[in-house]
Scaffold this active site. Structure first.
Site, mmCIF file in Angstrom:
data_model
loop_
_atom_site.group_PDB
_atom_site.id
_atom_site.type_symbol
_atom_site.label_atom_id
_atom_site.label_comp_id
_atom_site.label_asym_id
_atom_site.label_seq_id
_atom_site.Cartn_x
_atom_site.Cartn_y
_atom_site.Cartn_z
ATOM 1 N N GLN A 1 -5.696 -0.442 -29.991
ATOM 2 C CA GLN A 1 -6.343 -1.748 -30.125
ATOM 3 C C GLN A 1 -5.744 -2.569 -31.269
ATOM 4 O O GLN A 1 -5.944 -3.780 -31.330
ATOM 5 C CB GLN A 1 -7.851 -1.574 -30.362
ATOM 6 C CG GLN A 1 -8.606 -1.037 -29.148
ATOM 7 C CD GLN A 1 -8.637 -2.025 -27.993
ATOM 8 O OE1 GLN A 1 -7.609 -2.499 -27.542
ATOM 9 N NE2 GLN A 1 -9.826 -2.344 -27.509
ATOM 10 N N GLY B 1 -2.903 13.242 -30.444
ATOM 11 C CA GLY B 1 -3.363 12.584 -31.666
ATOM 12 C C GLY B 1 -4.854 12.735 -31.867
ATOM 13 O O GLY B 1 -5.330 12.889 -32.993
ATOM 14 N N ASP B 2 -5.612 12.709 -30.782
ATOM 15 C CA ASP B 2 -7.058 12.908 -30.870
ATOM 16 C C ASP B 2 -7.376 14.344 -31.279
ATOM 17 O O ASP B 2 -8.298 14.589 -32.066
ATOM 18 C CB ASP B 2 -7.717 12.580 -29.536
ATOM 19 C CG ASP B 2 -7.498 11.138 -29.111
ATOM 20 O OD1 ASP B 2 -7.399 10.276 -30.003
ATOM 21 O OD2 ASP B 2 -7.419 10.874 -27.900
ATOM 22 N N SER C 1 0.862 -1.178 0.000
ATOM 23 C CA SER C 1 0.000 0.000 0.000
ATOM 24 C C SER C 1 0.897 1.225 0.000
ATOM 25 O O SER C 1 1.856 1.304 0.782
ATOM 26 C CB SER C 1 -0.895 0.007 1.245
ATOM 27 O OG SER C 1 -1.673 1.187 1.286
ATOM 28 N N ASN D 1 -0.431 5.930 -36.521
ATOM 29 C CA ASN D 1 0.892 6.533 -36.457
ATOM 30 C C ASN D 1 1.839 5.650 -37.271
ATOM 31 O O ASN D 1 1.419 4.656 -37.877
ATOM 32 C CB ASN D 1 1.362 6.723 -35.006
ATOM 33 C CG ASN D 1 1.466 5.419 -34.241
ATOM 34 O OD1 ASN D 1 1.707 4.342 -34.799
ATOM 35 N ND2 ASN D 1 1.285 5.490 -32.926
ATOM 36 N N LYS E 1 7.674 15.020 -36.706
ATOM 37 C CA LYS E 1 7.885 15.230 -38.144
ATOM 38 C C LYS E 1 6.587 15.576 -38.881
ATOM 39 O O LYS E 1 6.608 15.752 -40.096
ATOM 40 C CB LYS E 1 8.540 13.999 -38.756
ATOM 41 C CG LYS E 1 9.951 13.737 -38.253
ATOM 42 C CD LYS E 1 10.573 12.535 -38.935
ATOM 43 C CE LYS E 1 9.950 11.235 -38.455
ATOM 44 N NZ LYS E 1 10.650 10.039 -39.026
ATOM 45 N N PHE F 1 -8.777 4.171 -15.932
ATOM 46 C CA PHE F 1 -7.351 3.859 -15.866
ATOM 47 C C PHE F 1 -6.829 4.427 -14.552
ATOM 48 O O PHE F 1 -6.991 5.623 -14.282
ATOM 49 C CB PHE F 1 -6.621 4.474 -17.052
ATOM 50 C CG PHE F 1 -5.126 4.299 -17.040
ATOM 51 C CD1 PHE F 1 -4.556 3.049 -17.214
ATOM 52 C CD2 PHE F 1 -4.283 5.389 -16.872
ATOM 53 C CE1 PHE F 1 -3.178 2.890 -17.207
ATOM 54 C CE2 PHE F 1 -2.909 5.231 -16.871
ATOM 55 C CZ PHE F 1 -2.352 3.981 -17.035
ATOM 56 N N LEU G 1 3.324 11.392 -37.744
ATOM 57 C CA LEU G 1 4.757 11.129 -37.636
ATOM 58 C C LEU G 1 5.390 11.816 -36.434
ATOM 59 O O LEU G 1 6.590 12.083 -36.431
ATOM 60 C CB LEU G 1 5.461 11.592 -38.919
ATOM 61 C CG LEU G 1 4.893 11.064 -40.238
ATOM 62 C CD1 LEU G 1 5.552 11.771 -41.418
ATOM 63 C CD2 LEU G 1 5.079 9.549 -40.339
#
Length: 323
Positions: A173, A256-257, A36, A195, A227, A102, A224
């Protein structure tokens, strides 16, 4: 352009431990480990690929339809998204499970102990796109983002059968899906987002060459990183667009979203594919500058300035009338 975005809906619970995991672990007692950690920080972030993309579109003035599954703990998140111009009316609420989550603890050495609870996400496979399209005046494009794999395949199959253009965006995924499933997901897509690593993985898993995939999708968009992005279409030369100017690097999560939101917004305005990539890149660096995928604040002047500095005044001038 009526855009539906399907994918995971989740929250991230991020904690920091002011110590080292290694100092708490007894090597010869691992078979009965029980630990813990007293954490001194908790950061709860809204996430999931579908809300992240919808958030970006909402900031650009487009009210996208969020399609996914969440738990009855979604009320506060729903309110946030609605205030940021996202249509959450198509979100399926589970009677049994909480929204995906998460949970991660990070120590002084940046080692992490984490768990992911998929929860309600598994019920996304029960969502039918046809009735949603009818209820919202039709769908011009469906983005199929990382989600319950069965849901992803069902959505792509339904889009093909109903003649709805779709964008395949398997993201993380892709590593978990078998070759047959990857082929089923991307075949016939109007756009394929990956990607550079995922691009190679898609070719490996499908057994299709780069040219064969281009023959099966309309446009292949490969991000990228620093880049920029490359866009490929069958029979046409590649278009490579450099990254937008970066001033601050805080957290890449969700960038990325944000790119996808900018890219799709530009397409909905009728701009060129190159301009769409430029707007996507500008959105990505806005997200990169803050901690969390939905914490950036977008202003008209700030976005136009970023486009002008990165790609010239002509780019900013083409985007300006749509903001």
């Amino acid at each position: 352009m009526r855009i539906a975005v399907t994918g995971s809906i989740a929250s991230d619970h991020l904690m920091t431990f002011d110590g080292r995991f290694a100092e708490q672990i007894v090597a010869d007692q691992l078979e009965q480990i029980s630990l813990s950690f007293l954490v001194d920080e908790l950061d709860v972030r809204r996430g999931g690929v579908a809300p992240n993309i919808c958030f970006a579109l909402g900031n650009l003035g487009l009210r996208a339809l969020l399609v996914g599954a969440a738990g009855d703990d979604f009320a506060e998140y729903r309110s946030w998204l609605e205030r940021h111009n996202v249509d959450t009316s198509a979100v399926h609420i589970s009677d049994l499970k909480h929204t995906a989550r998460f949970v991660c603890t990070t120590d002084q050495d940046k080692n992490q102990i984490a768990s992911f609870y998929p929860g309600a996400m598994a019920e996304a496979r029960n969502i039918e796109l046809g009735p949603l399209g009818e209820a919202h005046g039709g769908l011009d494009l469906v983005l199929i983002g990382a989600n319950d794999p069965e849901a992803m395949l069902r959505h792509s199959d339904e889009c093909r059968k109903r003649g709805i253009p779709f964008a395949a965006d398997p993201s993380q995924q892709l590593a978990l899906m078998e070759g047959d499933a990857v082929r089923q997901l991307i075949d016939g897509a109007t756009y394929l987002f990956t990607n550079e690593y995922e691009k190679a993985l898609a070719e490996q898993k499908t057994g299709w060459s780069e040219d064969e995939i281009l023959g099966r999708v309309g446009t292949r968009v490969t991000t990228l990183g620093a880049k920029g992005v490359r866009i490929d279409r069958e029979g046409e030369p590649s278009v490579q667009v450099p990254s937008a100017a970066v001033e601050t690097k805080a957290d890449p999560t969700g960038s990325g979203d944000a790119f996808r939101g900018g890219f799709l917004a530009a397409l909905s305005w009728g701009l060129s594919i190159e301009r769409a990539a430029q707007l996507g890149n500008a959105m990505a660096v806005h997200c990169l500058a803050v901690d969390g995928p939905q914490e950036y604040e977008l202003t008209k002047d700030g976005l136009l300035s970023k486009l002008s500095v990165s790609y010239g005044e002509e780019a900013a001038a083409e985007v300006r009338p749509h903001l």
